[in-house]
Design an enzyme around this catalytic site. Structure first.
Site, PDB file in Angstrom:
ATOM      1  N   HIS A 111      10.951-105.621 -17.438  1.00  0.00           N
ATOM      2  CA  HIS A 111      10.596-105.120 -16.143  1.00  0.00           C
ATOM      3  C   HIS A 111      11.788-104.079 -15.789  1.00  0.00           C
ATOM      4  CE1 HIS A 111      14.033-107.747 -15.902  1.00  0.00           C
ATOM      5  NE2 HIS A 111      14.514-107.143 -14.811  1.00  0.00           N
TER       6      HIS A 111
ATOM      7  N   ASP B 178      14.185-102.879 -12.476  1.00  0.00           N
ATOM      8  CA  ASP B 178      14.627-103.484 -11.186  1.00  0.00           C
ATOM      9  C   ASP B 178      14.162-102.705  -9.912  1.00  0.00           C
ATOM     10  OD1 ASP B 178      16.160-105.220 -12.622  1.00  0.00           O
ATOM     11  OD2 ASP B 178      17.870-104.060 -12.496  1.00  0.00           O
TER      12      ASP B 178
ATOM     13  N   HIS C  74      14.184-103.510 -19.092  1.00  0.00           N
ATOM     14  CA  HIS C  74      14.835-104.548 -19.930  1.00  0.00           C
ATOM     15  C   HIS C  74      14.428-105.997 -19.875  1.00  0.00           C
ATOM     16  CE1 HIS C  74      16.417-104.186 -15.700  1.00  0.00           C
ATOM     17  NE2 HIS C  74      16.756-105.408 -15.669  1.00  0.00           N
TER      18      HIS C  74
ATOM     19  N   ARG D 115      25.519-108.464 -10.776  1.00  0.00           N
ATOM     20  CA  ARG D 115      24.784-107.159 -10.669  1.00  0.00           C
ATOM     21  C   ARG D 115      24.784-106.502  -9.089  1.00  0.00           C
ATOM     22  NH1 ARG D 115      18.550-107.577 -10.820  1.00  0.00           N
ATOM     23  NH2 ARG D 115      18.510-106.739  -8.706  1.00  0.00           N
TER      24      ARG D 115
HETATM   25  C1  OGA Z   1      18.920-108.202 -14.047  1.00  0.00           C
HETATM   26  C2  OGA Z   1      18.158-108.850 -15.427  1.00  0.00           C
HETATM   27  C3  OGA Z   1      18.911-109.506 -17.474  1.00  0.00           C
HETATM   28  C4  OGA Z   1      19.779-110.641 -18.058  1.00  0.00           C
HETATM   29  O1  OGA Z   1      19.871-108.847 -13.742  1.00  0.00           O
HETATM   30  O2  OGA Z   1      18.313-107.460 -13.536  1.00  0.00           O
HETATM   31  O3  OGA Z   1      17.064-108.549 -15.641  1.00  0.00           O
HETATM   32  O4  OGA Z   1      19.980-110.470 -19.329  1.00  0.00           O
HETATM   33  N1  OGA Z   1      19.215-109.514 -16.283  1.00  0.00           N
HETATM   34  O5  OGA Z   1      20.244-111.315 -17.558  1.00  0.00           O
HETATM   35 MN    MN Z   2      16.472-107.032 -13.920  1.00  0.00          MN
END
Ligand code: OGA
Ligand code: MN
Length: 287
Positions: free
Chosen positions: A103, A105, A262, A278
């Site tokens: 996806h 974000d 990602h 994040r």
């Molecule tokens: C995010 C996500 C991936 C991870 O926080 O946006 O997709 O590896 N994280 O935790």
């Molecule tokens: Mn993400």
């Protein structure tokens, strides 16, 4: 002067010579921004940041989003979305299954996030010393460039439906998720975005569809649309477009939500702990 060392994969670079906890002049900051746009993902090792410093550094890039799932944010910091498998008093401290599917974000809102800034506080390591809980990043510019000309023709000028609800409610390991509140539902209507998106700063063309949230192609109905979408989604994360980041506690990593998508590698569980936080930049309407 920063030092930029590309990972050797289709994207990603390590930046050395920077302590993000110290004051930073504008020239250094703009070198970081340039490296980020060029390499799509950049990271700094061995950082020691307080939540306030994480938020303050992120704010230099622009405004921050407040996540729709407030229960997943660090107490007192609605800007800090926690991704973790840790339970405190039996309650998750953050989102336990973020990024299970590929996806980008906030691709499901009108103005998707420009980028995200991710800080690794605890990283799972198994008894044999193997590091778990990597994150994979796929270059959507590499994906677009590698499309056959005939496919580019088919998707030029077209839009796809991006759906938070598709991502939220889809099956994950048999778990049924609790219904969104009416307020959360109201904040997340389906939206339509161009399939080929232009990066607002460097003008690169990006393939903007993903496994997690892209529900359909506008104007191509039924099986034909589904087949094209499946083909684009599979193509978008071809292994040669991917950089897989192996985390160390203290890593601070930025990804661009237009240039890459990602996915989290869920290969660990308690008692191995993972704790990441994040911040999420606001963005602009895709074109
Ligand atoms: C995010 C996500 C991936 C991870 O926080 O946006 O997709 O590896 N994280 O935790
Ligand atoms: Mn993400």
């Amino acid at each position: 002067m920063i030092n930029v060392r590309p990972t050797g994969a289709a994207l990603g670079a390590e930046i050395t010579g920077v302590d993000l906890a110290k004051p930073m002049d504008d020239a250094t900051f703009s070198q970081i921004v340039d490296a980020w746009h060029e390499h799509e993902v950049v990271f700094f090792r061995d950082q020691k940041l307080t939540p306030d410093q994480h938020v303050a550094f992120s704010r230099r890039f622009g405004e921050l989003e407040l996540h729709v799932r407030k229960d997943c944010c660090r107490p007192g910091y609605h800007e800090l979305f926690v991704v973790s498998n840790i339970l405190e008093n039996g309650k998750p401290i953050g989102s336990q299954d973020a990024g299970l599917f590929w996806h980008s974000d906030l691709c499901y809102i009108q103005a998707p996030s420009r980028g995200s800034l991710f800080y690794a506080l605890e990283v799972p390591v198994d008894a044999s010393g193997r590091v778990l809980g990597d994150t994979k990043f796929a270059s959507s510019t590499a994906a677009y460039n590698a499309l056959p000309e005939s496919t580019k023709q088919k998707i030029v000028g077209r839009k796809a439906v991006q759906s938070y609800k598709k991502g939220y409610y889809r099956a994950r390991n048999g778990e049924v998720r609790k219904a969104l509140t009416p307020e959360q539902e109201a904040r997340t209507p389906d939206v339509q975005h161009p399939i080929v998106r232009t990066h607002p700063v460097n003008g690169k063309k990006c393939l903007f569809v993903n496994e997690g949230y892209t529900a359909s192609i506008v104007g191509i109905e039924g099986a034909e649309g589904d087949a094209l979408l499946d083909e684009l989604i599979a193509h978008a994360t071809r292994p040669d477009f991917v950089y897989q980041h192996q985390w160390r506690a203290g890593d601070f990593l930025l990804w661009d939500n237009c240039l890459v998508q990602h996915q989290a590698v869920h290969d660990y569980k308690l008692p191995l702990r993972r704790h990441m936080e994040r911040t999420t930049l606001t963005g602009s309407v895709p074109f």
